[in-house]
Scaffold this motif. Structure first.
Motif, PDB file in Angstrom:
ATOM      1  N   GLY A  26       0.849  -1.177   0.000  1.00  0.00           N
ATOM      2  CA  GLY A  26       0.000   0.000   0.000  1.00  0.00           C
ATOM      3  C   GLY A  26       0.884   1.225   0.000  1.00  0.00           C
ATOM      4  O   GLY A  26       1.870   1.292  -0.737  1.00  0.00           O
ATOM      5  N   ARG A  40       3.021 -10.226   0.827  1.00  0.00           N
ATOM      6  CA  ARG A  40       2.634 -10.645  -0.513  1.00  0.00           C
ATOM      7  C   ARG A  40       1.627  -9.656  -1.118  1.00  0.00           C
ATOM      8  O   ARG A  40       0.841  -9.049  -0.371  1.00  0.00           O
ATOM      9  CB  ARG A  40       1.973 -12.031  -0.459  1.00  0.00           C
ATOM     10  CG  ARG A  40       2.798 -13.120   0.213  1.00  0.00           C
ATOM     11  CD  ARG A  40       4.024 -13.459  -0.625  1.00  0.00           C
ATOM     12  NE  ARG A  40       4.538 -14.797  -0.305  1.00  0.00           N
ATOM     13  CZ  ARG A  40       5.635 -15.046   0.405  1.00  0.00           C
ATOM     14  NH1 ARG A  40       6.338 -14.041   0.897  1.00  0.00           N
ATOM     15  NH2 ARG A  40       6.032 -16.284   0.617  1.00  0.00           N
ATOM     16  N   PRO A  41       1.610  -9.555  -2.453  1.00  0.00           N
ATOM     17  CA  PRO A  41       0.654  -8.640  -3.088  1.00  0.00           C
ATOM     18  C   PRO A  41      -0.799  -9.025  -2.832  1.00  0.00           C
ATOM     19  O   PRO A  41      -1.669  -8.156  -2.759  1.00  0.00           O
ATOM     20  CB  PRO A  41       0.989  -8.734  -4.583  1.00  0.00           C
ATOM     21  CG  PRO A  41       1.818  -9.966  -4.750  1.00  0.00           C
ATOM     22  CD  PRO A  41       2.518 -10.179  -3.436  1.00  0.00           C
ATOM     23  N   GLU A  42      -1.062 -10.331  -2.651  1.00  0.00           N
ATOM     24  CA  GLU A  42      -2.438 -10.755  -2.354  1.00  0.00           C
ATOM     25  C   GLU A  42      -2.890 -10.158  -1.026  1.00  0.00           C
ATOM     26  O   GLU A  42      -4.031  -9.726  -0.868  1.00  0.00           O
ATOM     27  CB  GLU A  42      -2.517 -12.291  -2.268  1.00  0.00           C
ATOM     28  CG  GLU A  42      -2.351 -13.024  -3.599  1.00  0.00           C
ATOM     29  CD  GLU A  42      -0.897 -13.336  -3.936  1.00  0.00           C
ATOM     30  OE1 GLU A  42       0.009 -12.784  -3.273  1.00  0.00           O
ATOM     31  OE2 GLU A  42      -0.665 -14.122  -4.874  1.00  0.00           O
ATOM     32  N   GLU A  44      -1.624  -7.452   0.413  1.00  0.00           N
ATOM     33  CA  GLU A  44      -1.755  -6.009   0.203  1.00  0.00           C
ATOM     34  C   GLU A  44      -3.145  -5.678  -0.356  1.00  0.00           C
ATOM     35  O   GLU A  44      -3.828  -4.769   0.109  1.00  0.00           O
ATOM     36  CB  GLU A  44      -0.671  -5.556  -0.788  1.00  0.00           C
ATOM     37  CG  GLU A  44      -0.725  -4.080  -1.152  1.00  0.00           C
ATOM     38  CD  GLU A  44       0.280  -3.746  -2.250  1.00  0.00           C
ATOM     39  OE1 GLU A  44       0.412  -4.535  -3.215  1.00  0.00           O
ATOM     40  OE2 GLU A  44       0.931  -2.698  -2.158  1.00  0.00           O
ATOM     41  N   PHE A  45      -3.546  -6.480  -1.340  1.00  0.00           N
ATOM     42  CA  PHE A  45      -4.818  -6.221  -2.015  1.00  0.00           C
ATOM     43  C   PHE A  45      -5.994  -6.302  -1.048  1.00  0.00           C
ATOM     44  O   PHE A  45      -6.831  -5.407  -0.990  1.00  0.00           O
ATOM     45  CB  PHE A  45      -4.986  -7.223  -3.165  1.00  0.00           C
ATOM     46  CG  PHE A  45      -6.268  -7.067  -3.921  1.00  0.00           C
ATOM     47  CD1 PHE A  45      -6.394  -6.093  -4.906  1.00  0.00           C
ATOM     48  CD2 PHE A  45      -7.358  -7.891  -3.654  1.00  0.00           C
ATOM     49  CE1 PHE A  45      -7.577  -5.944  -5.605  1.00  0.00           C
ATOM     50  CE2 PHE A  45      -8.549  -7.745  -4.347  1.00  0.00           C
ATOM     51  CZ  PHE A  45      -8.658  -6.773  -5.329  1.00  0.00           C
ATOM     52  N   ILE A  48      -6.076  -3.491   1.719  1.00  0.00           N
ATOM     53  CA  ILE A  48      -6.604  -2.209   1.232  1.00  0.00           C
ATOM     54  C   ILE A  48      -8.117  -2.289   1.080  1.00  0.00           C
ATOM     55  O   ILE A  48      -8.852  -1.377   1.465  1.00  0.00           O
ATOM     56  CB  ILE A  48      -5.932  -1.828  -0.106  1.00  0.00           C
ATOM     57  CG1 ILE A  48      -4.451  -1.512   0.122  1.00  0.00           C
ATOM     58  CG2 ILE A  48      -6.633  -0.615  -0.734  1.00  0.00           C
ATOM     59  CD1 ILE A  48      -3.647  -1.317  -1.147  1.00  0.00           C
ATOM     60  N   GLU A 216      -6.744 -14.634   5.759  1.00  0.00           N
ATOM     61  CA  GLU A 216      -6.207 -14.990   4.453  1.00  0.00           C
ATOM     62  C   GLU A 216      -6.089 -16.502   4.393  1.00  0.00           C
ATOM     63  O   GLU A 216      -5.758 -17.133   5.403  1.00  0.00           O
ATOM     64  CB  GLU A 216      -4.828 -14.342   4.203  1.00  0.00           C
ATOM     65  CG  GLU A 216      -4.229 -14.807   2.869  1.00  0.00           C
ATOM     66  CD  GLU A 216      -3.008 -14.028   2.423  1.00  0.00           C
ATOM     67  OE1 GLU A 216      -2.939 -12.807   2.670  1.00  0.00           O
ATOM     68  OE2 GLU A 216      -2.122 -14.668   1.810  1.00  0.00           O
ATOM     69  N   GLU A 219      -4.562 -21.537  -1.469  1.00  0.00           N
ATOM     70  CA  GLU A 219      -5.322 -22.015  -2.611  1.00  0.00           C
ATOM     71  C   GLU A 219      -6.220 -23.182  -2.203  1.00  0.00           C
ATOM     72  O   GLU A 219      -5.769 -24.117  -1.518  1.00  0.00           O
ATOM     73  CB  GLU A 219      -4.338 -22.469  -3.708  1.00  0.00           C
ATOM     74  CG  GLU A 219      -5.015 -22.748  -5.024  1.00  0.00           C
ATOM     75  CD  GLU A 219      -4.035 -23.257  -6.074  1.00  0.00           C
ATOM     76  OE1 GLU A 219      -2.969 -23.792  -5.695  1.00  0.00           O
ATOM     77  OE2 GLU A 219      -4.331 -23.119  -7.272  1.00  0.00           O
ATOM     78  N   PRO A 244      -6.425 -10.611  -6.902  1.00  0.00           N
ATOM     79  CA  PRO A 244      -6.420 -10.081  -8.270  1.00  0.00           C
ATOM     80  C   PRO A 244      -6.143 -11.148  -9.328  1.00  0.00           C
ATOM     81  O   PRO A 244      -6.396 -10.935 -10.499  1.00  0.00           O
ATOM     82  CB  PRO A 244      -5.286  -9.051  -8.253  1.00  0.00           C
ATOM     83  CG  PRO A 244      -5.111  -8.680  -6.825  1.00  0.00           C
ATOM     84  CD  PRO A 244      -5.436  -9.919  -6.047  1.00  0.00           C
ATOM     85  N   TRP A 245      -5.626 -12.301  -8.898  1.00  0.00           N
ATOM     86  CA  TRP A 245      -5.348 -13.372  -9.856  1.00  0.00           C
ATOM     87  C   TRP A 245      -6.501 -14.369  -9.941  1.00  0.00           C
ATOM     88  O   TRP A 245      -6.375 -15.427 -10.537  1.00  0.00           O
ATOM     89  CB  TRP A 245      -4.040 -14.077  -9.461  1.00  0.00           C
ATOM     90  CG  TRP A 245      -2.847 -13.210  -9.727  1.00  0.00           C
ATOM     91  CD1 TRP A 245      -2.094 -13.207 -10.869  1.00  0.00           C
ATOM     92  CD2 TRP A 245      -2.278 -12.223  -8.863  1.00  0.00           C
ATOM     93  NE1 TRP A 245      -1.103 -12.262 -10.752  1.00  0.00           N
ATOM     94  CE2 TRP A 245      -1.183 -11.655  -9.540  1.00  0.00           C
ATOM     95  CE3 TRP A 245      -2.599 -11.745  -7.588  1.00  0.00           C
ATOM     96  CZ2 TRP A 245      -0.402 -10.633  -8.995  1.00  0.00           C
ATOM     97  CZ3 TRP A 245      -1.817 -10.735  -7.041  1.00  0.00           C
ATOM     98  CH2 TRP A 245      -0.738 -10.192  -7.734  1.00  0.00           C
ATOM     99  N   LYS A 247      -7.874 -16.078  -7.488  1.00  0.00           N
ATOM    100  CA  LYS A 247      -7.908 -17.160  -6.494  1.00  0.00           C
ATOM    101  C   LYS A 247      -8.721 -16.741  -5.263  1.00  0.00           C
ATOM    102  O   LYS A 247      -8.646 -15.590  -4.822  1.00  0.00           O
ATOM    103  CB  LYS A 247      -6.479 -17.485  -6.031  1.00  0.00           C
ATOM    104  CG  LYS A 247      -5.588 -18.019  -7.123  1.00  0.00           C
ATOM    105  CD  LYS A 247      -5.401 -19.518  -6.956  1.00  0.00           C
ATOM    106  CE  LYS A 247      -4.343 -20.072  -7.893  1.00  0.00           C
ATOM    107  NZ  LYS A 247      -4.786 -20.248  -9.281  1.00  0.00           N
ATOM    108  N   ARG A 249      -9.102 -16.028  -1.762  1.00  0.00           N
ATOM    109  CA  ARG A 249      -7.966 -15.670  -0.915  1.00  0.00           C
ATOM    110  C   ARG A 249      -8.356 -15.283   0.509  1.00  0.00           C
ATOM    111  O   ARG A 249      -7.546 -15.372   1.422  1.00  0.00           O
ATOM    112  CB  ARG A 249      -7.200 -14.509  -1.583  1.00  0.00           C
ATOM    113  CG  ARG A 249      -5.917 -14.102  -0.920  1.00  0.00           C
ATOM    114  CD  ARG A 249      -4.913 -15.236  -0.843  1.00  0.00           C
ATOM    115  NE  ARG A 249      -4.480 -15.676  -2.172  1.00  0.00           N
ATOM    116  CZ  ARG A 249      -3.812 -16.817  -2.383  1.00  0.00           C
ATOM    117  NH1 ARG A 249      -3.517 -17.624  -1.389  1.00  0.00           N
ATOM    118  NH2 ARG A 249      -3.473 -17.163  -3.613  1.00  0.00           N
TER     119      ARG A 249
END
Lengths: 255, 403
Positions: A26, A40-42, A44-45, A48, A216, A219, A244-245, A247, A249
């Motif tokens: 962020g 990890r970016p997941e 972060e996503f 936010i 969180e 998979e 964002p991919w 999955k 999460r």
């Protein structure tokens, strides 16, 4: 540090984030130090996203507990994004390195611990060393239940998956931050921490009625985790968020 | 000056009985041929109209008290310098009229004083007509005065040589911005192995940067012997530059009136396998697609996905703003048959000829003989300034043509 030395480290498989020493998360630059899990970016996503859908009500300070806090990235970003004075966060981790790093990160982000900010009206973050499986942990005065919000990105990798991880994860990041089942415990497909935390919420009344739980998950774990929090922690209508991919999460819901 | 000012009360003394007589006598010999060009009064009508508009605006803001209208109060603030200038102009004009009557005073020393005063006031009023009013009209009417700039550069014909030249242009703009103390930052650059850049985005943060740089949009052509060319043959390569208006940050949400969030498709570019704790690779590339216009923006230069997304939205917003400004300009032009041109991005605007040490701007028909000074950023000033002036003249012309 010179570039050649950095390249040599990278070529050996060391994660870039450890070499550079930070990872943007962020609006924060989170310090990264082996062996503490790299944000990890997941994560972060969803952090936010959580900060946007849940804004603490004006004039009231919410309490937040982040379990297995690692670098402290989740509570620190929430402290940054939410209005000043709206949250009092505590982060628990079993690793000395993690608690030290989380406290360094709090300093870097300019977010004081509760003890240093009495009545200052700021958001606070207090990292605490402790094992969530030890019952003595829950007698700590720093962990005053119940909380308004519980977040957690607990270790969730199954033993089977752990053997297949890339070396830059397996050789550098703390297995205690990755392995979802403790070495001496029975095989639970990486879900031990979800079972334990759900049990704690129920036994120790960790979460206020109407409080929010956000997990969180790894998979293909979302369905199982949703069942665990509904059955054991009394979470109603738990939602599943995708990363964002695409999955599944996050499992999130209110008690 | 100081002495005159202290004497001014004298000049305003009440007319005395002998005064009129003397004035009538003196009227026969006009001593002051220097006359204000009041025929050029078109501009005064435009200023007066704007000042009246401001008065109406002020009235409506006052009447709707309690209603915090940011747009209108901003407009008010922008017109304030024009209003102040107009007040000063009116006062000065009145003084001039008073002084004129004293030009023919019986007292020679009074006449001399009045003559000095008259000359001074005339000069001041003339400056208003030729400088102050045009400048203020332009700045108060420009919807783009506060915008920052985003420069997109793309290598055109010429392959690796075009990429090498693009790198040099990028340096030129960075230096130009630096000399003006604008914060310039390469937001993305797609580098080649030979040290060139295939495409790049340069962000220039400073209110007004867009006003200065917007006329750099177009095709830049370079003619030279590439370093890699063994036979010594001159190549011609091109780089396309598009200058986009960048809105200030600190927006409440990523979307604003330029687009709706649901019209934007956000994609992450590479699969991460299981993702989460399983993977610590840094995959941060993001692609946005604005469905109504089909605009796509890809961003991968930042270290986090969040930062790439932010930047991609910034560029998307700049592109949409650019479309809007271009449309508005075209509408105005059609409506008023004005001379104002819109930048044609496919137009070849400038040639950098190394053999002749010359840079030619084809729109201005202007050549500079010191190519290096242009590439160092300083020489660019000449072109940028000339284009800005040309645009200012056209805009003013358009304002004067308005009914």
């Amino acid at each position: 540090m010179n570039l050649d030395a950095m390249v040599v480290r990278r070529a050996r498989g060391e994660p870039l984030q450890y070499i550079l020493g930070t990872q943007p998360f962020g609006s924060l630059d989170i310090l990264t130090r082996p062996p503490v899990l790299i944000p990890r970016p997941e994560t972060e996503f969803w952090t936010i996203k959580l900060s946007e859908i849940l804004v603490p009500p004006a004039g009231r300070r919410v309490s937040l507990l982040d379990l297995c806090t690692g670098s402290g990235c989740i509570p620190l970003l929430l402290c940054r994004l939410w209005p000043s004075g709206s949250v009092r966060a505590v982060g628990l981790d079993i690793s000395h390195e993690a608690v030290q790093l989380a406290s360094d990160n709090a300093l870097a982000a300019g977010i004081p611990a509760a003890s240093d900010a009495a009545n200052s009206g700021e958001n606070t973050f207090t990292p605490v060393l402790g094992d969530i499986f030890a019952s003595a942990t829950w007698t700590s005065p720093l962990l005053q239940a119940p909380f308004d919000v519980i977040t957690s990105n607990p270790p969730y990798i199954s033993r089977e998956d752990y053997g297949k991880l890339s070396l830059s994860v397996k050789d550098y990041e703390d297995p205690r931050a990755l392995l979802g089942d403790l070495p001496d415990s029975e095989e639970q497909r990486g879900l031990s921490f979800y079972h334990r935390i759900a049990q704690l919420i129920s036994d120790k009344r960790l979460l206020k009625p109407g409080g929010l739980l956000a997990f969180e998950v790894g998979e293909k774990q979302a369905g199982d985790v949703r069942r665990i929090v509904q059955d054991k922690a009394g979470i109603r209508d738990a939602e599943i968020w995708r990363d964002p991919w695409g999955k599944e999460r996050v499992v999130i819901g209110r008690s | 000056m100081q002495a005159l000012r202290s004497l001014r009360p004298l000049l305003r003394r009440p007319p005395q009985p002998w005064h009129r007589q003397a004035a009538a006598l003196a009227a026969k010999r006009p001593e002051f041929p220097e006359q204000l060009d009041l025929n050029n009064a078109k501009i005064l009508r435009v200023v007066e109209k704007k000042v009246a508009e401001r008065a109406n605006l002020l009235k409506s803001v006052n009447e709707s008290s309690g209603h915090n209208d940011i747009a209108r109060s901003k407009q008010l603030k922008e017109l304030e310098p024009l209003k102040e200038a107009w007040d000063d102009w009116s006062q000065t004009l009145q003084l001039l009229n008073e002084t004129t009557s004293l030009l023919h005073d019986a007292d020679p020393s009074m006449r001399a004083l009045a003559a000095d005063e008259h000359a001074e006031l005339t000069t001041k009023l003339q400056a208003y007509l030729t400088h102050t009013f045009p400048a203020l009209l332009l700045s108060s009417s420009s919807p783009t005065a506060h915008l920052h700039a985003l420069l997109e550069l793309k290598a055109g014909v010429g392959g690796s040589e075009a990429a090498l030249f693009l790198a040099e242009l990028l340096r030129m703009y960075t230096r130009f911005a630096g000399a003006r103390r604008w914060a310039a930052h390469v937001a993305s650059a797609n580098k080649t192995d030979e040290g060139g850049v295939k495409d790049a985005v340069l962000e220039v943060r400073s209110a007004g940067a867009y006003e200065w740089l917007r006329w750099e949009s177009g095709v830049h052509r370079v003619q030279r012997v590439p370093a890699t060319e063994a036979s010594g043959r001159v190549h011609t390569s091109t780089v396309a530059v598009v200058v986009l208006p960048l809105v200030e940050e600190a927006e409440p949400s990523p979307a604003d009136d330029l687009f709706k969030m649901e019209d934007v498709k956000i994609e992450v570019m590479r699969a991460r396998g299981a993702g989460g704790q399983h993977v610590n690779k840094t995959e941060s590339a993001v692609r946005l697609t604005h469905i109504p216009t089909g605009i796509t923006v890809s961003m991968q230069d930042e270290r986090s996905q969040h930062q790439n997304k932010r930047r991609a939205f910034q560029i998307l917003r700049a592109r949409l703003m650019d479309i809007r400004l271009t449309q508005e300009m075209a509408q105005r032009r059609d409506a008023r048959r004005s001379l104002v041109r819109t930048a044609d991005r496919s137009e070849k605007i400038r040639t950098y000829n190394y053999a002749q040490d010359r840079v030619t701007d084809h729109r201005l028909g202007l050549s500079l003989m010191n190519l290096e000074s242009v590439m160092e950023g300083n020489g660019l000033e000449t072109f940028v300034e000339a284009m800005r002036e040309r645009h200012a003249e056209e805009t003013l012309e358009m304002m004067l043509e308005e009914p």
